[in-house]
Design a protein around this motif. Structure first.
Motif, PDB file in Angstrom:
ATOM      1  N   PHE A   1       0.822  -1.205   0.000  1.00 18.01           N
ATOM      2  CA  PHE A   1       0.000   0.000   0.000  1.00 18.01           C
ATOM      3  C   PHE A   1       0.859   1.259   0.000  1.00 18.01           C
ATOM      4  CE2 PHE A   1      -2.399  -3.318   2.182  1.00 18.01           C
ATOM      5  CZ  PHE A   1      -3.634  -3.265   1.542  1.00 18.01           C
ATOM      6  N   HIS A   2       0.331   2.314  -0.644  1.00 16.51           N
ATOM      7  CA  HIS A   2       0.934   3.639  -0.489  1.00 16.51           C
ATOM      8  C   HIS A   2       0.468   4.193   0.844  1.00 16.51           C
ATOM      9  CE1 HIS A   2       2.077   7.802  -1.017  1.00 16.51           C
ATOM     10  NE2 HIS A   2       0.828   8.140  -0.706  1.00 16.51           N
ATOM     11  N   VAL A   3       1.413   4.611   1.672  1.00 18.05           N
ATOM     12  CA  VAL A   3       1.090   5.105   3.013  1.00 18.05           C
ATOM     13  C   VAL A   3       1.773   6.445   3.254  1.00 18.05           C
ATOM     14  CG1 VAL A   3       1.377   4.645   5.477  1.00 18.05           C
ATOM     15  CG2 VAL A   3       0.799   2.769   3.928  1.00 18.05           C
ATOM     16  N   ASP A   4       1.012   7.409   3.779  1.00 17.31           N
ATOM     17  CA  ASP A   4       1.569   8.717   4.131  1.00 17.31           C
ATOM     18  C   ASP A   4       2.048   8.765   5.581  1.00 17.31           C
ATOM     19  OD1 ASP A   4       0.921  10.140   1.611  1.00 17.31           O
ATOM     20  OD2 ASP A   4      -1.158   9.757   2.236  1.00 17.31           O
ATOM     21  N   LEU A   5       1.436   7.939   6.421  1.00 18.26           N
ATOM     22  CA  LEU A   5       1.741   7.978   7.850  1.00 18.26           C
ATOM     23  C   LEU A   5       1.428   6.624   8.473  1.00 18.26           C
ATOM     24  CD1 LEU A   5       2.231   9.541  10.626  1.00 18.26           C
ATOM     25  CD2 LEU A   5      -0.234   9.946  10.615  1.00 18.26           C
ATOM     26  N   ILE A   6       2.266   6.216   9.438  1.00 18.74           N
ATOM     27  CA  ILE A   6       1.992   5.020  10.235  1.00 18.74           C
ATOM     28  C   ILE A   6       1.646   5.463  11.651  1.00 18.74           C
ATOM     29  CG2 ILE A   6       2.912   2.874  11.169  1.00 18.74           C
ATOM     30  CD1 ILE A   6       4.899   2.872   8.808  1.00 18.74           C
ATOM     31  N   VAL A   7       0.507   5.017  12.163  1.00 16.36           N
ATOM     32  CA  VAL A   7       0.142   5.210  13.562  1.00 16.36           C
ATOM     33  C   VAL A   7       0.349   3.853  14.224  1.00 16.36           C
ATOM     34  CG1 VAL A   7      -1.689   5.776  15.197  1.00 16.36           C
ATOM     35  CG2 VAL A   7      -1.508   7.034  13.028  1.00 16.36           C
ATOM     36  N   MET A   8       1.289   3.772  15.166  1.00 14.37           N
ATOM     37  CA  MET A   8       1.734   2.452  15.639  1.00 14.37           C
ATOM     38  C   MET A   8       1.849   2.346  17.153  1.00 14.37           C
ATOM     39  SD  MET A   8       4.933   0.207  14.192  1.00 14.37           S
ATOM     40  CE  MET A   8       6.153   1.531  14.343  1.00 14.37           C
ATOM     41  N   ASP A   9       1.325   1.237  17.666  1.00  9.24           N
ATOM     42  CA  ASP A   9       1.491   0.888  19.073  1.00  9.24           C
ATOM     43  C   ASP A   9       2.962   0.535  19.307  1.00  9.24           C
ATOM     44  OD1 ASP A   9       0.950   0.210  21.691  1.00  9.24           O
ATOM     45  OD2 ASP A   9       0.212  -1.789  21.205  1.00  9.24           O
ATOM     46  N   ILE A  10       3.390   0.582  20.569  1.00  9.68           N
ATOM     47  CA  ILE A  10       4.793   0.291  20.845  1.00  9.68           C
ATOM     48  C   ILE A  10       4.999  -1.080  21.486  1.00  9.68           C
ATOM     49  CG2 ILE A  10       5.056   1.230  23.167  1.00  9.68           C
ATOM     50  CD1 ILE A  10       7.563   2.728  21.955  1.00  9.68           C
ATOM     51  N   ARG A  11       4.022  -1.539  22.279  1.00  2.00           N
ATOM     52  CA  ARG A  11       4.141  -2.856  22.911  1.00  2.00           C
ATOM     53  C   ARG A  11       3.265  -3.848  22.160  1.00  2.00           C
ATOM     54  NH1 ARG A  11       5.044  -3.251  29.349  1.00  2.00           N
ATOM     55  NH2 ARG A  11       6.738  -1.744  29.546  1.00  2.00           N
ATOM     56  N   MET A  12       3.910  -4.695  21.357  1.00  2.57           N
ATOM     57  CA  MET A  12       3.195  -5.691  20.571  1.00  2.57           C
ATOM     58  C   MET A  12       3.985  -6.990  20.590  1.00  2.57           C
ATOM     59  SD  MET A  12       2.165  -3.405  17.201  1.00  2.57           S
ATOM     60  CE  MET A  12       3.875  -2.897  16.902  1.00  2.57           C
ATOM     61  N   PRO A  13       3.306  -8.135  20.510  1.00  5.88           N
ATOM     62  CA  PRO A  13       4.026  -9.405  20.401  1.00  5.88           C
ATOM     63  C   PRO A  13       4.731  -9.478  19.057  1.00  5.88           C
ATOM     64  CG  PRO A  13       1.684  -9.725  20.027  1.00  5.88           C
ATOM     65  CD  PRO A  13       1.846  -8.309  20.482  1.00  5.88           C
TER      66      PRO A  13
ATOM     67  N   PRO B   1      13.116   5.616   4.443  1.00 11.21           N
ATOM     68  CA  PRO B   1      13.695   6.707   5.247  1.00 11.21           C
ATOM     69  C   PRO B   1      12.790   7.918   5.450  1.00 11.21           C
ATOM     70  CG  PRO B   1      15.262   5.896   3.626  1.00 11.21           C
ATOM     71  CD  PRO B   1      13.958   5.283   3.282  1.00 11.21           C
ATOM     72  N   LYS B   2      11.868   8.157   4.530  1.00  8.63           N
ATOM     73  CA  LYS B   2      11.016   9.343   4.635  1.00  8.63           C
ATOM     74  C   LYS B   2       9.660   9.049   5.279  1.00  8.63           C
ATOM     75  CE  LYS B   2      13.116  11.753   0.714  1.00  8.63           C
ATOM     76  NZ  LYS B   2      12.887  12.425  -0.580  1.00  8.63           N
ATOM     77  N   MET B   3       9.438   7.807   5.670  1.00 10.72           N
ATOM     78  CA  MET B   3       8.142   7.442   6.245  1.00 10.72           C
ATOM     79  C   MET B   3       7.921   8.152   7.580  1.00 10.72           C
ATOM     80  SD  MET B   3       5.321   5.873   5.960  1.00 10.72           S
ATOM     81  CE  MET B   3       5.730   4.928   4.477  1.00 10.72           C
ATOM     82  N   LYS B   4       6.732   8.710   7.751  1.00 14.30           N
ATOM     83  CA  LYS B   4       6.362   9.373   9.000  1.00 14.30           C
ATOM     84  C   LYS B   4       5.690   8.357   9.924  1.00 14.30           C
ATOM     85  CE  LYS B   4       5.750  14.011   7.016  1.00 14.30           C
ATOM     86  NZ  LYS B   4       6.252  13.706   5.660  1.00 14.30           N
ATOM     87  N   ILE B   5       6.117   8.347  11.187  1.00 12.82           N
ATOM     88  CA  ILE B   5       5.594   7.379  12.162  1.00 12.82           C
ATOM     89  C   ILE B   5       5.177   8.116  13.430  1.00 12.82           C
ATOM     90  CG2 ILE B   5       6.097   5.331  13.540  1.00 12.82           C
ATOM     91  CD1 ILE B   5       8.315   4.661  11.506  1.00 12.82           C
ATOM     92  N   LEU B   6       3.926   7.919  13.840  1.00 12.26           N
ATOM     93  CA  LEU B   6       3.428   8.449  15.105  1.00 12.26           C
ATOM     94  C   LEU B   6       3.224   7.274  16.052  1.00 12.26           C
ATOM     95  CD1 LEU B   6       2.335  10.737  16.879  1.00 12.26           C
ATOM     96  CD2 LEU B   6       0.094  10.396  15.822  1.00 12.26           C
ATOM     97  N   ILE B   7       3.943   7.290  17.164  1.00 11.33           N
ATOM     98  CA  ILE B   7       3.894   6.194  18.127  1.00 11.33           C
ATOM     99  C   ILE B   7       2.792   6.434  19.162  1.00 11.33           C
ATOM    100  CG2 ILE B   7       5.151   5.051  19.991  1.00 11.33           C
ATOM    101  CD1 ILE B   7       6.212   4.275  17.273  1.00 11.33           C
ATOM    102  N   LEU B   8       2.009   5.373  19.440  1.00 10.85           N
ATOM    103  CA  LEU B   8       0.984   5.425  20.481  1.00 10.85           C
ATOM    104  C   LEU B   8       1.281   4.348  21.518  1.00 10.85           C
ATOM    105  CD1 LEU B   8      -2.359   5.769  18.480  1.00 10.85           C
ATOM    106  CD2 LEU B   8      -1.023   7.587  19.556  1.00 10.85           C
TER     107      LEU B   8
END
Length: 214
Positions: free
Chosen positions: A47-59, A75-82
């Motif tokens: 998929f084309h993705v502009d942003l990743i919204v990602m949990d930090i504690r995952m198995p 390298p240019k991917m934007k990541i917002l950690i939750l």
């Protein structure tokens, strides 16, 4: 056209709740979902993705390792950690590896949406409760080297932009503050990265703090 978002969260109930909140904003669309870092990397191939919204504690592969691998391949991917954990160690690790922001899941929906838009526009978001604990680590433990001779090579305009990046401003906000076009701001940032031999905007923000520019 809506921004394309990859949502990475191992708990399906939480993931569905986050999806409902995010897609209340018509400019945001969840195009893919993943339950860990491995699935996130697989999704990025499809998929084309502009942003990743990602949990930090995952198995499996957690958010810290996933951030490192994703930024290495994209390298240019934007990541917002939750996360549900108000822990500066997690923030430090993910920001050090190139994440653009860190928020706890208990944040109000409006704050989450504002954080997403800020990151999409080039800003950096740090949860208020974590910021005070995080700054000493950014100041003293960051691998970035203080290179004042490089700093002296920047123009006054570039220093102004670097200061605003250190304050967490987006390109749009920097442009409005300095009465420049967004394109001009982007060009200056590219130049600053080259002059300081830094990788990305997060490193620029850390550099600005460490060198007393902010």
């Amino acid at each position: 056209m809506a921004y394309q978002i990859l949502l990475v969260e191992d708990q399906s109930i939480v993931r569905n709740g986050l999806k409902m909140i995010i897609e209340q904003d018509e400019t945001l669309q969840i195009v893919a979902e993943a339950s860990d870092g491995v699935e996130a990397l697989e999704s990025l191939e499809k998929f084309h993705v502009d942003l990743i919204v990602m949990d930090i504690r995952m198995p499996g592969m957690n958010g810290i390792e996933a951030t490192k691998r994703i930024r290495s391949r994209f390298p240019k991917m934007k990541i917002l950690i939750l996360t549900t954990f108000d822990d500066e160690e997690y923030a430090y690790e993910t920001l050090k590896d190139g994440a653009s922001g860190f928020l706890v899941k208990s944040s109000e929906p409006a704050k989450l949406l504002a954080g997403i838009h800020s990151v999409l526009e080039g800003g950096m978001v740090i949860q208020e409760g974590v910021a005070a604990k995080l700054m000493p680590k950014l100041l003293h433990k960051s691998p970035l080297q203080i290179q004042q001779e490089h700093l002296l090579q920047l123009t006054d305009r570039e220093l102004d932009i670097l200061k605003l990046i250190g304050e967490g401003k987006t390109n749009k906000e920097i442009a409005a503050t300095l009465f420049l076009s967004i394109g001009t701001v982007k060009n200056h940032i590219t130049s600053i990265l080259g002059e300081l031999d830094l990788r990305d905007r997060t490193q620029l923000a850390i550099y600005a703090v460490r060198n007393g520019i902010v």
